[in-house]
Design a protein around this motif. Structure first.
Motif, short mmCIF file in Angstrom:
data_model
loop_
_atom_site.label_atom_id
_atom_site.label_comp_id
_atom_site.label_asym_id
_atom_site.label_seq_id
_atom_site.Cartn_x
_atom_site.Cartn_y
_atom_site.Cartn_z
N VAL A 70 4.92 -2.95 0.43
CA VAL A 70 3.73 -1.89 0.64
C VAL A 70 4.16 -0.77 1.53
O VAL A 70 3.76 0.43 1.66
N ALA A 71 4.65 -1.41 2.71
CA ALA A 71 5.08 -0.39 3.80
C ALA A 71 6.04 0.96 3.07
O ALA A 71 5.76 2.10 3.34
N ASP A 81 7.09 5.87 10.08
CA ASP A 81 7.94 4.55 9.95
C ASP A 81 6.90 3.44 10.04
O ASP A 81 6.56 2.75 10.94
N LEU A 82 6.76 2.79 8.62
CA LEU A 82 5.97 1.81 8.73
C LEU A 82 6.86 0.48 8.10
O LEU A 82 6.19 -0.60 8.56
N ALA A 83 8.00 0.74 7.61
CA ALA A 83 8.68 -0.54 7.42
C ALA A 83 9.20 -1.14 8.63
O ALA A 83 9.52 -2.31 8.96
N GLY A 84 9.16 -0.16 9.84
CA GLY A 84 9.69 -0.83 11.01
C GLY A 84 8.42 -1.32 12.10
O GLY A 84 8.80 -1.50 13.18
N ASN A 110 -0.10 -2.98 10.40
CA ASN A 110 0.82 -4.07 9.82
C ASN A 110 -0.07 -5.50 10.41
O ASN A 110 -0.07 -5.96 11.29
N ARG A 111 -0.73 -6.03 9.20
CA ARG A 111 -1.44 -7.20 9.53
C ARG A 111 -0.91 -8.36 8.59
O ARG A 111 -1.44 -9.23 8.10
N ARG A 269 15.73 6.82 6.68
CA ARG A 269 14.78 7.02 5.51
C ARG A 269 14.25 8.54 5.63
O ARG A 269 13.09 8.60 5.66
N GLU A 270 14.99 9.38 5.92
CA GLU A 270 14.77 10.64 6.01
C GLU A 270 14.00 11.27 4.92
O GLU A 270 14.00 11.07 3.72
#
Length: 375
Positions: A70-71, A81-84, A110-111, A269-270
């Protein structure tokens, strides 16, 4: 009022408490209570205020493959930055278009096995469609059976910890789920006033009971949209559709801090989000105009739409006010607006056209009043 306006689960309570109700983003919302905007504003700064923000959109985004999928999918829509993002934390972000403009600003949490997203009321339908169209393989679910309350102010922790002791351990931008006598509560330590506080998602059936329990505390008063606006403006926070919109880039809006290093040039992840070429270039080289704070002389605010001129006699406007009000905490008028980068330094002198008269205004640092978040 139009029959098409929706009501939040706290509508009857607002009416009981003497609120003046107005149309806002398709809802009947309280603009002020009998105390008035000035006292409600100062109440929130001094103690605590309870806001109904149930008109905002609450959305859950899931993937069968879990949070990481999802991230990374949502990172194609936002320069964040959602993955981190660690579990139990949230970030401020924005959807962008191909020109680098802002489609909406939002909160992303992030849940654990999903992302919880809170979007602005006026953009709710468009944002949900944007995610549904742009996130293949993910499910995008609008949560329609929960209200959203915001408890803000320096005594917010003391008040809410009487109901949920665990909130004392939360830091600014933490998110958590608590079981309570009001059902499961989804809590974030955040808000849009510049004060410490919490946003609390509660089942619709329990919303009024929870609101009454919070309002029973001597430190808390109900607060309407009028004070919410002056509080966020003092805090230097943008209002979508006014200070930011589809024609405004995050860099022009002084929101570059919300774009983490990993999404910038040279990052792991530019780019990869709409408008990346424009936004990343402006991050490196600057934007042609800048959102700034403005302090008018005298006591009269310079409202949204006021044109700004470099000198009293200049023929062409160089900028425009996007928000303006009287600041009860600072005891003076305040505005935000856009000016050319060359005129954006604190202390720069400009003139605003107020009813045909050119009035002096000075560029000021934001925020107008310091933030009191719990770090």
């Amino acid at each position: 009022m139009s029959d098409t306006l929706r009501k939040t689960p706290l509508y009857d309570l607002h009416v009981e408490l003497g609120a003046k109700m107005v149309p806002f983003a398709g809802y009947e919302m309280p603009v002020q209570f009998p105390a008035g905007v000035m006292k409600e504003h100062l109440q929130t700064r001094a103690a605590a205020g309870l806001f109904d923000v149930s008109h905002m959109g609450q959305v859950i985004v899931r993937s069968p493959q879990g949070y990481d999928t999802v991230a990374l999918a949502l990172e194609t829509l936002v320069p964040v930055d959602l993955a981190g993002l660690p579990e139990g934390r949230q970030r401020y972000g924005f959807f962008t278009n191909d020109q680098g403009g802002i489609l909406d600003d939002l909160m992303l949490a992030n849940r654990g096995d999903h992302l919880f997203v809170v979007v602005n009321a006026a953009c709710k339908a468009a944002d949900i469609a944007h995610m549904q169209n742009g996130l293949p393989g993910c499910t995008v679910e609008e949560i329609s059976d929960r209200a959203l309350l915001a408890l803000q102010g320096p005594q917010a922790e003391e008040v809410l910890s009487g109901i949920l002791p665990g909130v004392r351990d939360m830091r600014f931008m933490d998110v958590a789920v608590f079981e309570s006598s009001f059902g499961g509560l989804w809590v974030s330590r955040s808000g849009y006033t510049g004060e410490d506080g919490f946003e609390i998602s509660v089942e619709t059936a329990q919303a009024e009971e929870l609101a009454r329990a919070v309002l029973a505390h001597d430190a808390v008063e109900p607060i309407g949209l009028g004070a919410r606006d002056s509080l966020r403006l003092e805090a230097g926070l943008c209002l979508y559709g006014h200070d930011i919109d589809e024609t405004t880039t995050p860099i022009e809006a002084a929101l570059g801090w919300a774009i983490q290093k990993v999404r910038r040039r040279g990052g792991a992840r530019e780019g990869g989000f709409p408008g990346a070429a424009v936004i990343l270039d402006q991050l490196e080289n600057g934007a042609p105009r800048q959102r700034v704070g403005l302090r008018p002389e005298g006591r009269a605010p310079m409202r949204e739409g006021t044109e700004l001129f470099e000198t009293q006699g200049a023929g062409a406007a160089v900028g425009r006010v996007t928000s303006g009000a009287f600041g009860p905490t600072i005891g003076a008028p305040m505005s935000m607006g856009y000016v050319p980068a060359a005129l954006a330094g604190p202390g720069a002198s400009l003139h605003g056209d107020v009813r045909g008269k050119r009035m002096p205004v000075t560029v000021a640092k934001l925020p107008f009043t310091p933030a009191n978040f719990k770090r």
